[in-house]
Design a protein around this motif. Sequence first.
Motif, PDB file in Angstrom:
ATOM      1  N   GLU A 573       0.829  -1.202   0.000  1.00 37.47           N
ATOM      2  CA  GLU A 573       0.000   0.000   0.000  1.00 37.47           C
ATOM      3  C   GLU A 573       0.862   1.250   0.000  1.00 37.47           C
ATOM      4  OE1 GLU A 573      -2.495  -0.556   3.354  1.00 37.47           O
ATOM      5  OE2 GLU A 573      -4.012  -1.729   2.252  1.00 37.47           O
ATOM      6  N   VAL A 576       1.858   1.761  -3.530  1.00 36.47           N
ATOM      7  CA  VAL A 576       0.754   2.255  -4.360  1.00 36.47           C
ATOM      8  C   VAL A 576       0.550   3.749  -4.158  1.00 36.47           C
ATOM      9  CG1 VAL A 576      -1.742   2.102  -4.742  1.00 36.47           C
ATOM     10  CG2 VAL A 576      -0.398   0.028  -4.488  1.00 36.47           C
ATOM     11  N   PRO A 580       0.452   5.109  -8.066  1.00 35.38           N
ATOM     12  CA  PRO A 580      -0.858   4.445  -8.086  1.00 35.38           C
ATOM     13  C   PRO A 580      -1.065   3.483  -9.248  1.00 35.38           C
ATOM     14  CG  PRO A 580      -1.081   6.804  -7.678  1.00 35.38           C
ATOM     15  CD  PRO A 580       0.344   6.567  -8.095  1.00 35.38           C
ATOM     16  N   LEU A 586       0.098  -3.247  -7.275  1.00 40.01           N
ATOM     17  CA  LEU A 586      -1.345  -3.498  -7.275  1.00 40.01           C
ATOM     18  C   LEU A 586      -1.666  -4.994  -7.329  1.00 40.01           C
ATOM     19  CD1 LEU A 586      -2.464  -0.674  -9.745  1.00 40.01           C
ATOM     20  CD2 LEU A 586      -2.824  -0.735  -7.269  1.00 40.01           C
TER      21      LEU A 586
END
Length: 939
Positions: A573, A576, A580, A586
């Motif tokens: 996370e 990310v 993103p 992911l």
Amino acid sequence: MRIVCQKCAAAYAIDDRLITAKGVRAQCPRCRNLQLVRRDSSAVPSGDVPAAAPRPASSAPPVADDLFAELGGPAAAAPTEVSSAHGRAAKPAADLFADFGAPAPEASAAPGVDPFASLGDSPGSGSGDPLLDFLGPAPTAPPAPVARMSPGPGAVPVSVMPPAAAAPAPSRAAAPAPAAAAAPKSATMGCRTCGKSLLDPFDQALGICDGCRQRESAGGAAKAAPAPAPAASADFLPPLSAPEEGGGESLELASRTSPAPGLASEPRSNPRAAPSRVASGVRSGSAEKQGARGSSGGRWALVGGLVLLVAGSGVAGFFYLKHQEDQRLRAAAPPPVAAIPEAVQQVLPRWKLKYLMLEGTSQERLAEGQAQLARDERFAYAEAEESFQQALLLDPRSDEAISGYTQALALGRGPGLDDASFAEASSLVEAAEVRAGRTPGMLLAHANLLLTRFRQEELLKRAKELAEESLANAQATAAQKAEAHLVLGRVYLSSSGALAHQHFDSAQKLAPELKRIQYYRALAHESAGEYRLALETLRKRLAADPRDWDSLATTSRIYQEVGEPDEARKLYEERVKADPEELRALLPLAVLRYQSEGSPAVGVRELRALLKSRERYSARDVAEVLVHLAAAERALGNSDAALKAAEEALGSSADLPEAHLQVFLVALEQRDAAKARKHLSGIQGWLGDRALEAVLEGRVLLLEKKPAQALERFTEASTRDDRRLDAQLLAGVAAAGAKRREDAFRVLNQALRADPLRLEPRALVTRFWMRPSDTVRGVEDIILALAENADDPGPHLYEGLLRFHQGDLDGADRHFREVLESDSNNAGAMAYRALIALQRGNASEARALAARAVSAGRQLPVAHLAQGLVLAEGKQVEPAKRSLREALGLSPTLLSAKARLAQLEVPQRRADARAQLVSVVGLDPAYLPAKRMLYLLER
């Protein structure tokens, strides 16, 4: 003896005394032909020199144009005119010895001696020599004298007056009688002692008349002058060697008073180099006195030596220049082109299909591959692998491309490298070692390749030897020595953590910038059960380089294996948030859902969300997402959806083994033997687990109704890895399918006594994901066919065991109840019913069943294990320890009993408990409960 050349028909003479009983080899003065000459029975015996026959007074001189008249015909001296200028007579036209400078004898002296009278025809024969007719007619006018080199040893040039060319000369066969010969020759010179005119050619050759010669002979005996040596003419060639005697004697020539003019050689004879002087007592008819030739012979010997020296220097210079030229050409020539090994020729056609549009040079691709290797990242290794393949296609003789390809393949794929690629890379690197030599870079690439098979002791030993050899190589650089220490540290990962750390420290000193050092150091901590140190090392590496995906993936895996999936989720996370759209962050988040967190539905939703943006990713990345989607759909029980996703992945990348695995597992569930067989070939050699591959092949054989062959595969799998309880269960099923009741019960009884909490070694985080019971699904009710009657407990006991490991607890409990109805004291059935009750949370029933199992089967380790687990759950620590120790005493391989016992001993014996847990992890690195206990113990 007169000789006729067998090649050019030239005539010449040799001394009969030189012809041995076996013969001699004589060389023609014209064409240099060698031929064997044997003694003529009619020749003069080879004794002393025969006395010269006196010449008749009426004999006429030889014909002017016959150069060989003195060899076979009569010779007579005729009165000649004396020259007033020098007191010497003019030379006869055919006198071969006219320039010897000896004074002529008086007319009243004894007649001259013909030196070759004893070698030819008798004086009065009158018959010609037909062998000399080839000389043709004599010239009409006598040309100027020419120099004639005698071919004998120590020969010197002799001035010779060629025959006059006034009129053609008749052949010897038609020669007139001596009385009708040409006019007598006039004297051309006088005796050097008394001044008399010399009419005889022999006296003229010697320069002294016969009377003075006799007086000097008598007076010079007291002086002990050396005997004169013969001077061979062009027509009197000494033999070269006698057969089997190593060569004949050389004749020593006497010196002349004055040197001969340096004119050209006679047309029918070639000059010969003077051989070494060897003393000889043979005297020729043309011999001169030794004293008269001394000074001239020395000068000519010096001239001959200088000529030989100049000639030798010229020859030596020629060969020296030729050698220098050859050296220059060899230096300028390109190095020899090495042949392309067969291993390279085999891979080139297949690789060309992958790269149809190749551009650039091999050196450019090599530079790209080296730069990608230097990034030291797992995802960069795949790019380097392709760059080195292209470099080898552009230059099949590039050993650097082979070395780089092997290194990238080994570091990038690791234990996941398939058998076919492993064998191919092995043949390539071995061929390159033969062609380029055992260089440090080549040896280290080979060693890293061998480490991909870390479970095979023989290959680990070879990798260790290659690394040590590269370290001992004087040409190894610091970076190569650091790589060698890394290889050695990896060899000791599973056997000696201390030695592994020692080599990693050495690599750190040699190459501090090498990223993999920290990565392998963390693996060493993990193998020793030091999960806290392993995680700290990896986190330091991530702090220095947050995009180190290898360290990130390893940190996430450790967290998941120790039962902390939330910590693994936090790592991705964070990535990310920084990027993103990064698929490498992911996708692991979605995989966590169905592999570790037990939420396949959430995982399917997240994976489908990624596919909505598939245009942002490469075809290979999209195929990887589809494979995980197929696995998550199978976890949900959606076989059709799983099959569709896996086949779509194969449409994008036909060689994707993980996609073949998902289609294969769906085919097993649907009992489609043909489809299963088709996709089995796509996974063989790729799983990195030969025992698992044997199990899957056996499953296909069961579908194909070949239980006997399936039994062989399951037995092979159990032999390769004794942790595979699923292989033992399937072997019993195969034996039951082959109607071999005794074999089936024997194998299944071993499975009954094995660890009930450990079906198979299984990786928690993997691209080849399988559910815990996938290998034993779909083989139900086969064992029941072995029942001899309705009350036979055996088939129901083992069918219940199979259902228990399939996860079908209700079906297993039903079959165990059937067993207890027929055999109320069956310890196995009661022990497994106790374990089922424990999993369902029914502690009281579990305690009662476990106690009955121990009472009925004190020699059954599973009964003691069940009782120990039930007592430990009820907080009865000491009774639980006693039961677990009894179970381990009956079966030391019960890892679940060993791990639970260590957990119970932590409060009192922490160090001993940790040592037991480390030994469990060492025996089975995939035994996750022990890893969880170690992690909690350190925390």
